[in-house]
Design a protein around this motif. Structure first.
Motif, mmCIF file in Angstrom:
data_model
loop_
_atom_site.group_PDB
_atom_site.id
_atom_site.type_symbol
_atom_site.label_atom_id
_atom_site.label_comp_id
_atom_site.label_asym_id
_atom_site.label_seq_id
_atom_site.Cartn_x
_atom_site.Cartn_y
_atom_site.Cartn_z
ATOM 1 N N TRP A 53 -8.296 5.826 -1.300
ATOM 2 C CA TRP A 53 -7.522 5.271 -2.412
ATOM 3 C C TRP A 53 -6.033 5.510 -2.171
ATOM 4 O O TRP A 53 -5.620 6.595 -1.738
ATOM 5 C CB TRP A 53 -7.909 5.918 -3.726
ATOM 6 N N HIS A 54 -5.238 4.471 -2.480
ATOM 7 C CA HIS A 54 -3.782 4.569 -2.392
ATOM 8 C C HIS A 54 -3.170 4.039 -3.676
ATOM 9 O O HIS A 54 -3.741 3.164 -4.336
ATOM 10 C CB HIS A 54 -3.249 3.729 -1.219
ATOM 11 N N ALA A 63 -10.876 -2.879 -3.900
ATOM 12 C CA ALA A 63 -11.256 -2.392 -5.221
ATOM 13 C C ALA A 63 -9.993 -1.851 -5.876
ATOM 14 O O ALA A 63 -9.141 -1.254 -5.197
ATOM 15 C CB ALA A 63 -12.310 -1.305 -5.123
ATOM 16 N N PHE A 64 -9.861 -2.063 -7.177
ATOM 17 C CA PHE A 64 -8.689 -1.602 -7.907
ATOM 18 C C PHE A 64 -9.129 -0.686 -9.046
ATOM 19 O O PHE A 64 -10.185 -0.897 -9.653
ATOM 20 C CB PHE A 64 -7.905 -2.777 -8.490
ATOM 21 N N ILE A 74 0.854 -1.189 0.000
ATOM 22 C CA ILE A 74 0.000 0.000 0.000
ATOM 23 C C ILE A 74 0.888 1.237 0.000
ATOM 24 O O ILE A 74 1.643 1.483 0.949
ATOM 25 C CB ILE A 74 -0.937 0.023 1.217
ATOM 26 N N GLY A 75 0.800 2.019 -1.080
ATOM 27 C CA GLY A 75 1.659 3.183 -1.221
ATOM 28 C C GLY A 75 0.997 4.472 -0.770
ATOM 29 O O GLY A 75 0.083 4.471 0.068
ATOM 30 N N ALA A 76 1.428 5.570 -1.359
ATOM 31 C CA ALA A 76 0.941 6.897 -0.977
ATOM 32 C C ALA A 76 -0.524 7.072 -1.346
ATOM 33 O O ALA A 76 -1.062 6.374 -2.219
ATOM 34 C CB ALA A 76 1.783 7.966 -1.674
ATOM 35 N N PRO A 97 -3.649 10.821 -5.763
ATOM 36 C CA PRO A 97 -3.970 12.234 -5.980
ATOM 37 C C PRO A 97 -5.383 12.409 -6.508
ATOM 38 O O PRO A 97 -5.943 11.531 -7.162
ATOM 39 C CB PRO A 97 -2.940 12.658 -7.026
ATOM 40 N N ALA A 98 -5.952 13.567 -6.251
ATOM 41 C CA ALA A 98 -7.301 13.858 -6.740
ATOM 42 C C ALA A 98 -7.357 13.846 -8.257
ATOM 43 O O ALA A 98 -8.402 13.555 -8.854
ATOM 44 C CB ALA A 98 -7.758 15.210 -6.199
ATOM 45 N N SER A 99 -6.229 14.150 -8.886
ATOM 46 C CA SER A 99 -6.191 14.196 -10.349
ATOM 47 C C SER A 99 -6.454 12.831 -10.993
ATOM 48 O O SER A 99 -6.777 12.755 -12.175
ATOM 49 C CB SER A 99 -4.828 14.718 -10.814
ATOM 50 N N ALA A 100 -6.339 11.751 -10.204
ATOM 51 C CA ALA A 100 -6.611 10.420 -10.749
ATOM 52 C C ALA A 100 -8.094 10.201 -10.999
ATOM 53 O O ALA A 100 -8.472 9.275 -11.723
ATOM 54 C CB ALA A 100 -6.078 9.348 -9.796
ATOM 55 N N LYS A 101 -8.954 11.041 -10.384
ATOM 56 C CA LYS A 101 -10.411 10.975 -10.575
ATOM 57 C C LYS A 101 -10.937 9.559 -10.341
ATOM 58 O O LYS A 101 -11.521 8.922 -11.224
ATOM 59 C CB LYS A 101 -10.788 11.469 -11.979
ATOM 60 N N LEU A 102 -10.727 9.094 -9.123
ATOM 61 C CA LEU A 102 -11.116 7.740 -8.750
ATOM 62 C C LEU A 102 -12.518 7.721 -8.147
ATOM 63 O O LEU A 102 -12.906 8.637 -7.432
ATOM 64 C CB LEU A 102 -10.104 7.174 -7.750
#
Length: 540
Positions: free
Chosen positions: A122-123, A98-99, A70-72, A75-80
């Motif tokens: 989300w990470h 969930a991926f 599990i990383g950082a 970012p919001a820019s990923a639009k998840l």
């Protein structure tokens, strides 16, 4: 060196030794596939030692990553999205996560059947450097995560105890025992899904008996003709020879599919929805580890899986529009614990998705407030040309016809002419164990099947009233209602290998058989299982 580190080192060495031993065995044993397809990116070469699929070592190798992959925070820019409702190549669902795939990298979130757990975020998923930015599609089920990369390579991660550590990724795939030389995704795949069916789960066979599966991972690939479903398995040769018969005997044109726990949900281009439980083990092909029976008078507590395997079940149509976005997820440990999801629109014109348990008769609708992402399916059935073949020959001197044999679809009509009477029978067939690559369908290399002749129930119950020639034939040449007849089939010939009954395509002269090369260890194992049942070696 401290004890913990020593254990890690010894286990890593053990994993490497296991892989090297398997590679040596593969090189030494006849019948091992010669073709290999390791990754073209040499930075991934070390993932041959990834712990996924290593027999006996999967749960024994501890993570070297304190964060377990599990990383950082993403970012919001990923639009998840908050939840992952549909698996579509860019999103996937496991038993705990969930991926989401964005710009070649994966993001992960704690989730239950795709629905975000309270307080989760989300990470970024920590990946081996050679996978970072290179992933093109993702699929997951239970504790199995798979991806493909820009060069088509398939990578897998078995997430033991929900551990996502990068060290567990591997490109190994194929015999023996998930220790093979890798796989690149076949060309012409328009949709695919991975499935994991574990030994602690249960299912009901076609005779109503409840079993634990042997434990199997399966990938289901919808091909560009949108009727062929090729399936792959990390213990089987990397080839296109194994096919799951599609709905309507493989003739229905499909828009999409998804899979979970060896159950496939398929959507026809006409909006029809179908489910089927099917994999290498359930099909009857695993003669090495499985126990199977064609017989009908079997004890209710028998451990043998009933053949033929369960067929397709058409699901009720949702009361509104549907699109080609479909997903099936596990909700429990039995094959009946599956939730079906289909994107669509209700009769009030609201967009969202339909859902129901696999055995339920009605759907529930959840509004999304968003535009439909999938293609709306129209109620116009498309059926492809039949691939059935007609073989003409004789059984014990009596003219006989197998009118509709299909290399992927079990169940063919077998008619025997007997002194003015016709005995109508059914010929069932299922694929067998192979450890050597072969092509799809039929060619001039004999393809073996486990098979059985069945006297239909009505005919069997009324046999005493049948013409004398029919009664005599059954008494002399069949073993009761079910007669096991292992067969070998080419594009121009069908042989019942123990009875030596032979048929040719449309009755025309058959081409000469082309021998299999090299010797197939899988077929030998299958033959050893046949001998006790038949009481002799096959002579044809």
């Amino acid at each position: 060196m401290n004890q913990t580190r020593a254990r890690r080192t010894s286990r890593t060495i053990a994993a490497g030794v296991a892989t090297l031993l398997a590679a040596s065995l593969a090189a030494a044993v006849p019948g091992t596939p010669a073709a290999a397809d390791p990754p073209s990116d040499l930075r991934c070469a070390g993932l041959a030692l990834g712990s996924t699929g290593l027999p006996g070592l999967r749960d024994q190798i501890p993570s070297v990553d304190p964060n377990r992959g599990i990383g950082a925070i993403s970012p919001a820019s990923a639009k998840l999205p908050k939840d992952v409702v549909f698996e579509d190549g860019r999103h996937a669902i496991s038993n705990a996560y969930a991926f989401a795939l964005r710009r070649g990298t994966l993001h992960v979130r704690d989730a239950d059947a795709g629905r975000a757990k309270k307080g989760s975020r989300w990470h970024r998923l920590t990946l081996p450097s050679c996978l970072q930015g290179a992933i093109t599609s993702v699929s997951a089920d239970h504790e199995l995560l798979t991806v493909t990369t820009t060069d088509g390579q398939l990578y897998s991660h078995d997430m033991p105890g929900n551990d996502l550590s990068a060290q567990r990724w591997t490109w190994r795939w194929g015999p023996f025992l998930w220790l093979g030389a890798g796989m690149k995704m076949f060309p012409g795949v328009v949709d695919w899904s991975i499935s994991s069916f574990n030994a602690n789960e249960t299912f009901t066979d076609s005779a109503g008996r409840r079993h634990h599966p042997i434990g199997v991972a399966t990938g289901y690939l919808l091909r560009k003709d949108r009727r062929t479903i090729t399936y792959i398995d990390p213990w089987l040769p990397v080839d296109e020879s194994r096919e799951m018969c599609g709905p309507r005997r493989g003739r229905l044109i499909l828009a999409s599919l998804d899979a979970s726990g060896s159950t496939v949900l398929a959507a026809g281009t006409d909006g029809s929805l179908w489910t089927r439980l099917y994999d290498f083990d359930v099909s009857g092909a695993n003669s090495m580890a499985g126990s199977y029976t064609w017989q009908r008078d079997v004890a209710p507590d028998s451990a043998a899986f009933q053949l033929p395997a369960p067929g397709w079940k058409r699901q009720p149509t949702p009361p509104g529009a549907v699109t080609d976005r479909v997903t099936i997820v596990k909700t429990g440990t039995d094959a009946s614990d599956r939730e079906l999801r289909v994107e669509g629109r209700n009769r009030k014109g609201r967009n969202g998705w339909w859902r129901k348990q696999i055995g339920a008769s009605s759907w529930r609708f959840t509004a999304s407030g968003r535009s439909l992402a999938g293609k709306v399916l129209k109620a116009h059935t498309e059926l492809a040309t039949s691939r059935d073949r007609r073989y003409v020959g004789s059984i014990a001197g009596a003219p006989a016809v197998v009118s509709n044999f299909n290399s992927a679809c079990s169940g063919a009509d077998l008619a025997v002419k007997l002194d003015g009477a016709t005995l109508n029978l059914r010929l069932h067939s299922e694929d067998v164990l192979r450890q050597v690559e072969r092509g799809p369908g039929l060619d001039d290399v004999p393809r073996q099947y486990n098979a059985a002749i069945e006297i239909p129930g009505t005919t069997w119950r009324n046999l005493s009233k049948a013409p004398p020639a029919v009664r005599s034939f059954v008494a002399s040449h069949l073993d009761g209602q079910i007669t096991e007849v292992p067969i070998s089939v080419t594009a121009t010939r069908l042989r019942m290998r123990y009875q030596c009954w032979e048929f040719t395509l449309d009755g025309a002269p058959a081409r000469a058989d082309r021998p299999a090369d090299p010797l197939d260890v899988g077929l030998l194992l299958n033959a050893f299982k046949e001998v006790p049942a038949q009481g002799k070696l096959a002579s044809c």
